[in-house]
Design a protein around this motif. Sequence first.
Motif, PDB file in Angstrom:
ATOM      1  N   GLU A 155      35.382  19.746  54.709  1.00 26.92           N
ATOM      2  CA  GLU A 155      35.347  18.225  54.536  1.00 26.92           C
ATOM      3  C   GLU A 155      35.366  18.101  53.089  1.00 26.92           C
ATOM      4  O   GLU A 155      35.032  18.781  52.082  1.00 26.92           O
ATOM      5  CB  GLU A 155      34.112  17.775  54.864  1.00 26.92           C
ATOM      6  N   LYS A 156      35.972  16.856  52.421  1.00 22.29           N
ATOM      7  CA  LYS A 156      36.217  16.421  51.072  1.00 22.29           C
ATOM      8  C   LYS A 156      35.055  16.680  50.275  1.00 22.29           C
ATOM      9  O   LYS A 156      35.011  17.242  49.166  1.00 22.29           O
ATOM     10  CB  LYS A 156      36.629  15.026  50.909  1.00 22.29           C
ATOM     11  N   LYS A 157      33.886  16.291  50.896  1.00 23.87           N
ATOM     12  CA  LYS A 157      32.510  16.307  50.192  1.00 23.87           C
ATOM     13  C   LYS A 157      32.127  17.672  49.651  1.00 23.87           C
ATOM     14  O   LYS A 157      31.697  18.151  48.899  1.00 23.87           O
ATOM     15  CB  LYS A 157      31.475  15.751  50.888  1.00 23.87           C
ATOM     16  N   THR A 158      32.570  18.564  50.953  1.00 18.67           N
ATOM     17  CA  THR A 158      32.117  19.925  50.709  1.00 18.67           C
ATOM     18  C   THR A 158      33.157  20.696  49.492  1.00 18.67           C
ATOM     19  O   THR A 158      32.813  21.427  48.649  1.00 18.67           O
ATOM     20  CB  THR A 158      32.244  21.003  51.824  1.00 18.67           C
ATOM     21  N   LEU A 159      34.409  20.266  49.455  1.00 17.93           N
ATOM     22  CA  LEU A 159      35.428  20.806  48.513  1.00 17.93           C
ATOM     23  C   LEU A 159      35.135  20.218  47.098  1.00 17.93           C
ATOM     24  O   LEU A 159      35.103  20.855  46.108  1.00 17.93           O
ATOM     25  CB  LEU A 159      36.721  20.379  48.865  1.00 17.93           C
ATOM     26  N   ASP A 160      34.415  19.024  46.967  1.00 16.38           N
ATOM     27  CA  ASP A 160      34.104  18.515  45.800  1.00 16.38           C
ATOM     28  C   ASP A 160      32.770  19.220  45.172  1.00 16.38           C
ATOM     29  O   ASP A 160      32.824  19.493  43.974  1.00 16.38           O
ATOM     30  CB  ASP A 160      33.882  16.774  46.055  1.00 16.38           C
ATOM     31  N   GLU A 161      31.752  19.628  45.988  1.00 15.64           N
ATOM     32  CA  GLU A 161      30.889  20.296  45.445  1.00 15.64           C
ATOM     33  C   GLU A 161      31.317  21.703  45.227  1.00 15.64           C
ATOM     34  O   GLU A 161      30.569  22.160  44.230  1.00 15.64           O
ATOM     35  CB  GLU A 161      29.545  20.468  46.692  1.00 15.64           C
ATOM     36  N   ALA A 162      32.229  22.349  45.849  1.00 16.41           N
ATOM     37  CA  ALA A 162      32.690  23.708  45.379  1.00 16.41           C
ATOM     38  C   ALA A 162      33.314  23.703  44.220  1.00 16.41           C
ATOM     39  O   ALA A 162      33.026  24.554  43.398  1.00 16.41           O
ATOM     40  CB  ALA A 162      33.446  24.127  46.651  1.00 16.41           C
ATOM     41  N   LEU A 163      33.937  22.521  43.919  1.00 12.70           N
ATOM     42  CA  LEU A 163      34.903  22.550  42.745  1.00 12.70           C
ATOM     43  C   LEU A 163      33.845  22.267  41.648  1.00 12.70           C
ATOM     44  O   LEU A 163      34.126  22.703  40.449  1.00 12.70           O
ATOM     45  CB  LEU A 163      35.949  21.291  42.803  1.00 12.70           C
ATOM     46  N   CYS A 164      32.874  21.491  42.039  1.00 17.14           N
ATOM     47  CA  CYS A 164      31.866  21.173  41.036  1.00 17.14           C
ATOM     48  C   CYS A 164      31.207  22.650  40.495  1.00 17.14           C
ATOM     49  O   CYS A 164      30.976  22.758  39.462  1.00 17.14           O
ATOM     50  CB  CYS A 164      30.731  20.324  41.395  1.00 17.14           C
ATOM     51  N   ARG A 165      30.843  23.492  41.473  1.00 22.32           N
ATOM     52  CA  ARG A 165      30.119  24.475  41.064  1.00 22.32           C
ATOM     53  C   ARG A 165      31.181  25.713  40.525  1.00 22.32           C
ATOM     54  O   ARG A 165      30.901  26.209  39.440  1.00 22.32           O
ATOM     55  CB  ARG A 165      29.549  25.133  42.504  1.00 22.32           C
ATOM     56  N   LEU A 166      32.425  25.507  40.911  1.00 19.58           N
ATOM     57  CA  LEU A 166      33.326  26.482  40.322  1.00 19.58           C
ATOM     58  C   LEU A 166      33.635  26.238  38.924  1.00 19.58           C
ATOM     59  O   LEU A 166      34.119  26.779  37.833  1.00 19.58           O
ATOM     60  CB  LEU A 166      34.697  26.415  41.143  1.00 19.58           C
ATOM     61  N   GLU A 167      33.507  24.781  38.464  1.00 12.31           N
ATOM     62  CA  GLU A 167      33.452  24.367  37.151  1.00 12.31           C
ATOM     63  C   GLU A 167      32.706  25.124  36.365  1.00 12.31           C
ATOM     64  O   GLU A 167      32.941  25.256  35.031  1.00 12.31           O
ATOM     65  CB  GLU A 167      33.138  22.714  37.223  1.00 12.31           C
ATOM     66  N   LYS A 168      31.639  25.509  36.863  1.00 11.37           N
ATOM     67  CA  LYS A 168      30.378  26.348  35.842  1.00 11.37           C
ATOM     68  C   LYS A 168      31.029  27.576  35.387  1.00 11.37           C
ATOM     69  O   LYS A 168      30.525  28.261  34.533  1.00 11.37           O
ATOM     70  CB  LYS A 168      29.218  26.606  36.727  1.00 11.37           C
ATOM     71  N   MET A 169      32.009  28.228  36.095  1.00  8.36           N
ATOM     72  CA  MET A 169      32.586  29.369  35.533  1.00  8.36           C
ATOM     73  C   MET A 169      33.289  29.225  34.342  1.00  8.36           C
ATOM     74  O   MET A 169      33.411  30.415  33.589  1.00  8.36           O
ATOM     75  CB  MET A 169      33.934  29.815  36.874  1.00  8.36           C
ATOM     76  N   LYS A 170      33.582  28.169  33.825  1.00 11.84           N
ATOM     77  CA  LYS A 170      34.000  27.841  32.547  1.00 11.84           C
ATOM     78  C   LYS A 170      33.017  28.351  31.179  1.00 11.84           C
ATOM     79  O   LYS A 170      33.266  28.785  30.354  1.00 11.84           O
ATOM     80  CB  LYS A 170      34.265  26.494  32.109  1.00 11.84           C
ATOM     81  N   GLU A 171      31.642  28.454  32.044  1.00 13.41           N
ATOM     82  CA  GLU A 171      30.778  28.552  30.776  1.00 13.41           C
ATOM     83  C   GLU A 171      30.723  29.984  30.291  1.00 13.41           C
ATOM     84  O   GLU A 171      30.111  30.540  29.600  1.00 13.41           O
ATOM     85  CB  GLU A 171      29.288  28.392  31.530  1.00 13.41           C
ATOM     86  N   CYS A 172      31.251  30.959  31.417  1.00 15.28           N
ATOM     87  CA  CYS A 172      31.503  32.300  31.006  1.00 15.28           C
ATOM     88  C   CYS A 172      32.313  32.511  29.601  1.00 15.28           C
ATOM     89  O   CYS A 172      32.079  33.585  28.986  1.00 15.28           O
ATOM     90  CB  CYS A 172      32.349  33.025  32.014  1.00 15.28           C
ATOM     91  N   PHE A 173      33.170  31.554  29.467  1.00 15.90           N
ATOM     92  CA  PHE A 173      34.091  31.638  28.240  1.00 15.90           C
ATOM     93  C   PHE A 173      33.418  31.036  27.114  1.00 15.90           C
ATOM     94  O   PHE A 173      33.369  31.554  25.965  1.00 15.90           O
ATOM     95  CB  PHE A 173      35.625  30.726  28.413  1.00 15.90           C
ATOM     96  N   ARG A 174      32.866  30.139  27.399  1.00 14.88           N
ATOM     97  CA  ARG A 174      32.072  29.161  26.324  1.00 14.88           C
ATOM     98  C   ARG A 174      30.798  30.257  25.623  1.00 14.88           C
ATOM     99  O   ARG A 174      30.606  30.125  24.449  1.00 14.88           O
ATOM    100  CB  ARG A 174      31.484  27.932  26.811  1.00 14.88           C
ATOM    101  N   SER A 175      30.160  31.136  26.623  1.00 13.01           N
ATOM    102  CA  SER A 175      29.110  31.809  26.128  1.00 13.01           C
ATOM    103  C   SER A 175      29.666  32.898  25.369  1.00 13.01           C
ATOM    104  O   SER A 175      28.923  33.928  24.888  1.00 13.01           O
ATOM    105  CB  SER A 175      28.356  32.206  27.289  1.00 13.01           C
ATOM    106  N   TYR A 176      31.108  33.330  25.326  1.00 15.19           N
ATOM    107  CA  TYR A 176      31.553  34.519  25.025  1.00 15.19           C
ATOM    108  C   TYR A 176      32.099  34.390  23.586  1.00 15.19           C
ATOM    109  O   TYR A 176      32.646  33.476  23.126  1.00 15.19           O
ATOM    110  CB  TYR A 176      32.678  35.078  25.869  1.00 15.19           C
TER     111      TYR A 176
END
Length: 394
Positions: free
Chosen positions: A373-394
């Motif tokens: 469902e769209k709401k599930t995809l939205d939440e998944a994308l929101c969580r995947l956004e956190k993967m950018k922190e891997c680069f910011r913390s490096y």
Amino acid sequence: MPELSKRVQTFTDSVIRRMTRISDEYGAINLSQGFPDFDPPKEIMDALAEAAYKGPHQYSVTFGAPNFREALAQKQGKAIHRAIDPNKEIVVTCGGTEAMMCAMMTICNPGDKVMVFSPFYENYGADAILSGADPIYIPLIPPEYEFDITLVEQGFRDGAKAIIVCNPSNPCGKVFRRDELMAIGELAVRYDAFVVTDEVYEHMVYAPNKHICMASLPGMYEHTITCNSLSKTYSITGWRLGYLIGPEKVFEAAKKVHDFLTVGAAAPLQEAATVGLKFSDEYYEKLLQTYTEKRNYFLKGLDKIGLKHNVPQGTYFVLIDISDFLELPQFPGFSDLEFCEWMIKNIGVAAVPGSSFFKEDVNHLIRLHFAREKKTLDEALCRLEKMKECFRSY
């Protein structure tokens, strides 16, 4: 304890289903195992409710309830462009998984060779091994996942009894073009071999691509075993209703294999699902529209995050390139499996490591799906956004 079968020592358990178990343990959003989080069509659920009281509740004919096979013959006859005899050319199985296993055990003798395109759905190699055959892997070359037809011919020259064609292809989403299918088919006829197709995503093919049944091509019906399932088309993966279609000689052998594998698929589920098989073309048009929108929405979200990915021509899977992450010090020497486990625990999204689909040494891809469902995809994308922190913390 006596020694166990050597066959079971040559492959692992399903990595896909393993990811689901880990996802459930940590409460992640499961984009690994490909099943939707929305209900089947109401007409099918209503038919199931009626069957719960009216039946049938006992064994149906082992190779499929007559009305179910008749409905299948009508539906798939349109796709294969010929009349299908429901009593002599269809075997109903416990899911597409059994259909493929049944097909392999029907045609393979110990020591036979079977070609498999790589990447591949993880069951195919195990199916070949369990049926006593030796798999030969033919690479699909990214980004378009094309193949070298000379390698296919060499496989037939080396004695391959069959080639497995997943169309559309899981996990890469490739849709085989007519010229590609014709080339494979011509070789199968020339070398008197089989083409075993897996067409479970037949109704999820995105424009301008078109799905073509191998069995519909000139001269190919006698050389093709078509494996399919209702799981994805009607969002009933847990019902385990599949089937294979082939010429009468194949049918006579396959129904014996199926009979001793599982006896038969669930009778009340066949009764209920027959309603779906009689849906008009409008249902399949809406289904494609729904998944086209989901694909475009999810890929746009991945682009916004900055995750590299392929663009699937069919299916509801997408491959993500994690090369940049694996170069970071946070993931010292990580395999794609270890990265997927890290994602579940730290990001809250479950994926499948790409290495479980490739014979080649591939460690930089993971597979996600967008049958949500769209709401599930939205939440998944929101969580995947956190993967950018891997680069910011490096």
